[in-house]
Write an enzyme that holds these catalytic residues in place. Structure first.
Site, PDB file in Angstrom:
ATOM      1  CG  ASP A  24      -1.678   1.141   1.316  1.00 46.53           C
ATOM      2  OD1 ASP A  24      -2.498   1.569   0.465  1.00 46.53           O
ATOM      3  OD2 ASP A  24      -1.884   2.133   2.844  1.00 46.53           O
ATOM      4  CG  ASP A  26      -1.415   8.176   0.708  1.00 46.17           C
ATOM      5  OD1 ASP A  26      -0.954   9.017   0.933  1.00 46.17           O
ATOM      6  OD2 ASP A  26      -1.829   7.625  -0.428  1.00 46.17           O
ATOM      7  CG  ASP A 200      -2.321   1.959   6.532  1.00 42.77           C
ATOM      8  OD1 ASP A 200      -2.511   1.864   5.056  1.00 42.77           O
ATOM      9  OD2 ASP A 200      -2.427   3.653   7.065  1.00 42.77           O
TER      10      ASP A 200
END
Length: 259
Positions: A24, A26, A200
């Site tokens: 991922d 961001d 996240d």
């Protein structure tokens, strides 16, 4: 996994050449900021990811909910496979500079959400594979935004709601980070490799599940209920673990970099 899961790093003894990493962006490679265009990928992080790609014989991809047009300008010197819009878009480094057309299935959802966003001063983003309502600067509208997105996709089998960190999206039902992981593993340099998905947010959960289904594992950054096999506390913990996996940079023990 539950919220009281003990935070543990995944095993450090990995044959990197036989693994593929799906990362991922961001909150995983770059800190989350108030406006997506202000995001910064630190040079030392780009170097770390490039070292990983070299060790994995190119088997590293960015898998993000961002549209390709929104993420690629922020990757600096990295030349990697990038999957955008939750798997709806995929760009190969040696491929043409093209982007997916906006999916017509999202027209009605955009029309429904555009007025909602305008009335509340929220940012609405039309991606090729999703319509996103951002409320990072207006958290008090979060519950209403989530409800509006749920209403916009209700009864439409082609769409689903995805709720992430200060963003809710009406997305194509056929898309998802798990879909991206499975699709990329069909082609070189990912084919026949064991997948590791790192993220996240709740939007990464189907990527964690896909990696596990295919013999690999997920790693989630931060404390949260998750289907990932492993968790670490912070981005810096992830960077430190990753640095420990890699061959020494320039003949030194570890990169010697701070994140």
């Amino acid at each position: 996994m539950t919220d009281d899961t003990r935070l543990v790093p995944p095993p450090r003894e990995l044959d990197l050449a036989s693994h593929a990493f799906f990362l991922d962006f961001d909150g995983t490679l770059a800190p989350i900021v108030d406006h997506p265009d202000a995001v910064k990928l630190a040079p030392e992080t780009a170097e770390l990811v490039q070292r990983l790609a070299d060790a994995c014989d190119g088997g590293v991809a960015i898998v993000t909910g961002r549209a390709l047009a929104s993420v690629r300008p922020h990757l600096g010197p990295l030349s990697l496979v990038v999957s955008g819009s939750h798997g709806h878009e995929i760009h190969w480094p040696d491929g043409p500079e093209t982007e997916a057309a906006q999916a017509a299935e999202l027209d009605a959802a955009f029309a429904a959400l555009d007025g909602f966003a305008s009335d509340r001063g929220l940012r609405i983003e039309r991606k090729p594979g999703a319509v996103a309502l951002h409320y990072r600067n207006a958290e008090h509208h979060g519950a209403d935004a989530r409800a509006a997105v749920e209403a916009a996709v209700a009864g439409d089998p082609d769409l689903r709601a995805i709720h992430g960190n200060m963003v809710s999206e009406a997305a194509l039902a056929r898309a998802g980070k798990g879909v991206a992981v499975r699709e990329l593993l069909k082609s070189a340099p990912f084919r026949s490799k064991t997948p590791i998905m790192v993220g996240d947010d709740v939007t990464d959960e189907d990527g964690f599940r896909a990696a596990a289904d295919l013999g690999g594992f997920g790693l989630r950054i931060g404390r949260a209920s998750t289907d990932a096999a492993y968790q670490v506390e912070t981005m810096d913990d992830f960077f430190g673990w990753l640095d420990g996996l890699l061959p020494p940079a320039d003949g030194k023990s570890g990169s010697g970099q701070e994140h």
